[in-house]
Design a protein around this motif. Structure first.
Motif, mmCIF file in Angstrom:
data_model
loop_
_atom_site.group_PDB
_atom_site.id
_atom_site.type_symbol
_atom_site.label_atom_id
_atom_site.label_comp_id
_atom_site.label_asym_id
_atom_site.label_seq_id
_atom_site.Cartn_x
_atom_site.Cartn_y
_atom_site.Cartn_z
ATOM 1 N N THR A 59 0.312 -1.236 0.010
ATOM 2 C CA THR A 59 -0.230 -0.037 0.267
ATOM 3 C C THR A 59 1.010 1.129 0.267
ATOM 4 O O THR A 59 0.324 2.743 -0.240
ATOM 5 C CB THR A 59 -1.124 -0.054 0.986
ATOM 6 N N SER A 60 2.161 0.966 0.189
ATOM 7 C CA SER A 60 2.704 2.309 0.686
ATOM 8 C C SER A 60 3.543 2.890 -0.889
ATOM 9 O O SER A 60 3.840 4.161 -0.971
ATOM 10 C CB SER A 60 4.278 1.836 0.862
ATOM 11 N N THR A 61 3.086 2.290 -1.967
ATOM 12 C CA THR A 61 3.517 2.666 -3.413
ATOM 13 C C THR A 61 2.229 4.150 -3.190
ATOM 14 O O THR A 61 2.266 4.870 -3.899
ATOM 15 C CB THR A 61 1.451 1.669 -4.058
ATOM 16 N N HIS A 62 1.190 4.687 -2.698
ATOM 17 C CA HIS A 62 0.494 5.466 -2.769
ATOM 18 C C HIS A 62 0.732 6.580 -2.486
ATOM 19 O O HIS A 62 0.394 7.099 -3.091
ATOM 20 C CB HIS A 62 -1.105 5.295 -2.642
ATOM 21 N N GLY A 63 1.752 6.372 -1.556
ATOM 22 C CA GLY A 63 2.917 7.404 -1.087
ATOM 23 C C GLY A 63 3.309 8.838 -1.962
ATOM 24 O O GLY A 63 3.700 9.322 -1.805
ATOM 25 N N ILE A 87 6.443 11.377 -1.315
ATOM 26 C CA ILE A 87 7.066 11.767 -2.569
ATOM 27 C C ILE A 87 6.336 12.646 -2.652
ATOM 28 O O ILE A 87 5.360 12.464 -2.569
ATOM 29 C CB ILE A 87 7.439 11.448 -3.634
ATOM 30 N N ALA A 88 6.755 14.091 -2.149
ATOM 31 C CA ALA A 88 5.994 15.220 -2.285
ATOM 32 C C ALA A 88 5.420 16.023 -3.339
ATOM 33 O O ALA A 88 6.221 15.154 -4.687
ATOM 34 C CB ALA A 88 7.041 16.738 -1.676
ATOM 35 N N PRO A 89 3.905 15.968 -3.170
ATOM 36 C CA PRO A 89 3.210 16.362 -4.608
ATOM 37 C C PRO A 89 3.761 17.537 -5.173
ATOM 38 O O PRO A 89 3.900 18.481 -3.976
ATOM 39 C CB PRO A 89 1.701 16.228 -4.461
ATOM 40 N N ASP A 90 3.773 17.148 -6.257
ATOM 41 C CA ASP A 90 4.035 18.882 -6.960
ATOM 42 C C ASP A 90 3.590 18.580 -8.651
ATOM 43 O O ASP A 90 2.744 18.261 -8.652
ATOM 44 C CB ASP A 90 6.011 18.257 -7.762
ATOM 45 N N GLU A 91 3.874 19.838 -10.050
ATOM 46 C CA GLU A 91 2.945 20.103 -11.162
ATOM 47 C C GLU A 91 3.295 18.301 -11.287
ATOM 48 O O GLU A 91 1.428 18.056 -12.386
ATOM 49 C CB GLU A 91 3.777 21.036 -11.761
#
Length: 469
Positions: A129-133, A231-235
């Motif tokens: 489930t860590s994939t969704h991170g 991972i921090a979201p970005d464009e």
């Protein structure tokens, strides 16, 4: 604050002094393996699912990848899939089961349908489930008793983990992809190197990756022992989510986007541990042992005994004995019998495109069996529309139907005892792909090369030859 802390604090319902927190879960994914006992527990207590609209169900682990229109042959698999159908119908949960156009591996369909969004908390009775991170969410696997707890309350009891940041800076070399990044990290910090931590992957090499490549990295954070990977979201993230089936629309999109743009680690935030990796040091990777941390570059060798810590020698010798390898031997040139390209790690459309672009005009080695298993019906459909299935067919490969397949020996797709499989999946444990099967983990490119040559090779040599001609 760190990215993790911003999301964590927003989802803590109550903190118990000296104990865990009551932690709210936004989205709960379920499949046929870890949910039947949880539903039995609810039924025994006369409890209904608290928020069925926040539960997403699919069948993936036990489904066949050929002739999905026929009844499932294996009895246990068939019973589990039937139990999922029954439980979802009784509790008002939408099920993307066999025959549904959205069916697929749970960690593939969540992102592609737009269920997976930044800032969320997400769980599933499945470690990957860590994939969704990869979207900037807190996502982690839970046990069956916890599946029951979330179904009943939409909450969990959770203790806050320690925080680690892994920075990968610089530019990747040709032939090196995201799977190589994560296998390289594992080879450096070991399969227990992030135990007790929530890991944030950062740095210029991570930011340069596509969403599907980022998912591959977060998928395998659990293999380091991490509670979750982020991972921090970005464009790149926002562009991927926009317009998907269950993504926010219109005014809601604008409101969510404004919030998502606040989801990053502040410059003065503190981590309990940091790891720094130079992207230029990473070469195409492959495992040689029986945990994902036992990996080397394809031009490397199985460690010699004098390179192994004394306390690690017994487990090392057991692992290479199981794999039928010699200490100090080169990995390159090792013969393989099977190639499996699939799993929640590497079964998305970009993975299939990567393989197709390499094998186009080539044909598989005559003594190698190749299984290409898309992660979802949507990936399968896209591959057919793009003619990828025809490229595979001409190469002697077969595009099968979606499912977890040979990632784990839980369905009909098992690797025979003693045979070597180069696999794009996430685990190489003893018997993982079938009793006494032997697994090398690698990237889709390295796996594709093995399918054509019949042995472990260095994709960079092939790419260099291609550029010269």
């Amino acid at each position: 604050m760190t990215l993790f802390e911003k999301i964590w604090d927003k989802h803590v319902v109550k903190t118990i002094d000296g104990g865990p927190s009551v932690f709210y879960i936004d989205t709960h994914f379920i499949h046929e393996v870890t949910s039947p006992q949880a539903f039995n527990g609810l039924n025994a207590r006369g409890i209904k699912v608290f928020r069925p609209k926040q539960v997403v169900a699919t069948a993936d682990h036990n489904v066949p990848t050929l002739n999905q229109h026929l009844p499932i042959k294996e009895e246990l698999s068939r019973l589990q899939v039937e139990a999922l159908k029954k439980n979802c119908a009784e509790h008002g949960i939408e099920l993307y089961g066999l025959g549904h156009p959205y069916q697929g591996i749970v960690h593939v369909i969540g992102p592609e349908l737009g269920f997976t969004q930044p800032g969320m908390t997400m769980v599933c009775g499945d470690s990957h489930t860590s994939t969704h991170g990869a979207f900037g969410s807190i996502a982690f696997g839970i046990g069956t008793s916890e599946v029951e707890m979330v179904l009943a309350t939409q909450c969990l009891m959770q203790s806050k983990p320690k925080l680690m940041r892994i920075n990968v800076e610089g530019t990747l070399n040709e032939g090196v992809v995201s799977k190589d990044i994560v296998l390289y990290i594992l080879s450096k910090i070991s399969a227990s190197g992030a135990t007790g931590y929530a890991v944030e992957f950062a740095g210029s090499a991570i930011r340069a990756l596509s969403m599907e490549a980022r998912m591959t990295i977060c998928n395998m954070s659990i293999e380091m022992g991490a509670r979750c990977g982020m991972i921090a979201p970005d464009e790149t993230t926002f562009e991927y989510v926009k317009g998907r089936k269950f993504a926010p629309q219109g005014k809601e999109w604008e409101e969510k986007l404004a919030y998502w743009k606040t989801l990053y680690t502040d410059k003065d935030a503190k981590f309990d541990a940091e790891v720094n990796i130079d992207a230029a040091d990473i070469e195409p990777m492959i495992t040689y042992g029986t945990n994902p941390g036992m990996g080397v570059g394809v031009t490397g060798h199985v460690p010699a005994l004098n390179e192994i810590d004394e306390k690690e020698k017994p487990s090392f010798q057991k692992a290479i004995g199981y794999m039928g390898l010699e200490a100090g031997a080169n990995i390159k040139g090792t013969k393989v019998d099977y190639v499996f390209i699939g799993s929640c790690t590497n079964s998305r459309i970009e993975d299939l495109r990567m393989v197709a672009s390499f094998v186009k005009g080539k044909h598989k080695a005559k003594d190698v069996e190749v299984w290409i298993v898309p992660g979802s019906k949507q990936v399968e459909k896209q591959a057919i529309e793009e003619g990828i299935d025809k490229i595979f067919e001409e190469a002697g490969f077969m595009l099968r139907q979606p499912g977890c397949s040979a990632c784990l020996g839980m369905n009909e797709d098992k690797i025979p005892a003693g045979k070597y499989c180069i696999s794009t999946s996430n685990r190489n444990f003893e018997g993982r792909q079938g009793p006494n099967a032997r697994t090398f983990l690698a990237s889709p490119l390295t796996a594709a090369l093995a399918a054509i040559t019949g042995e472990v090779g260095d994709i960079r040599e092939e790419l260099k030859f291609k550029s010269q001609n």
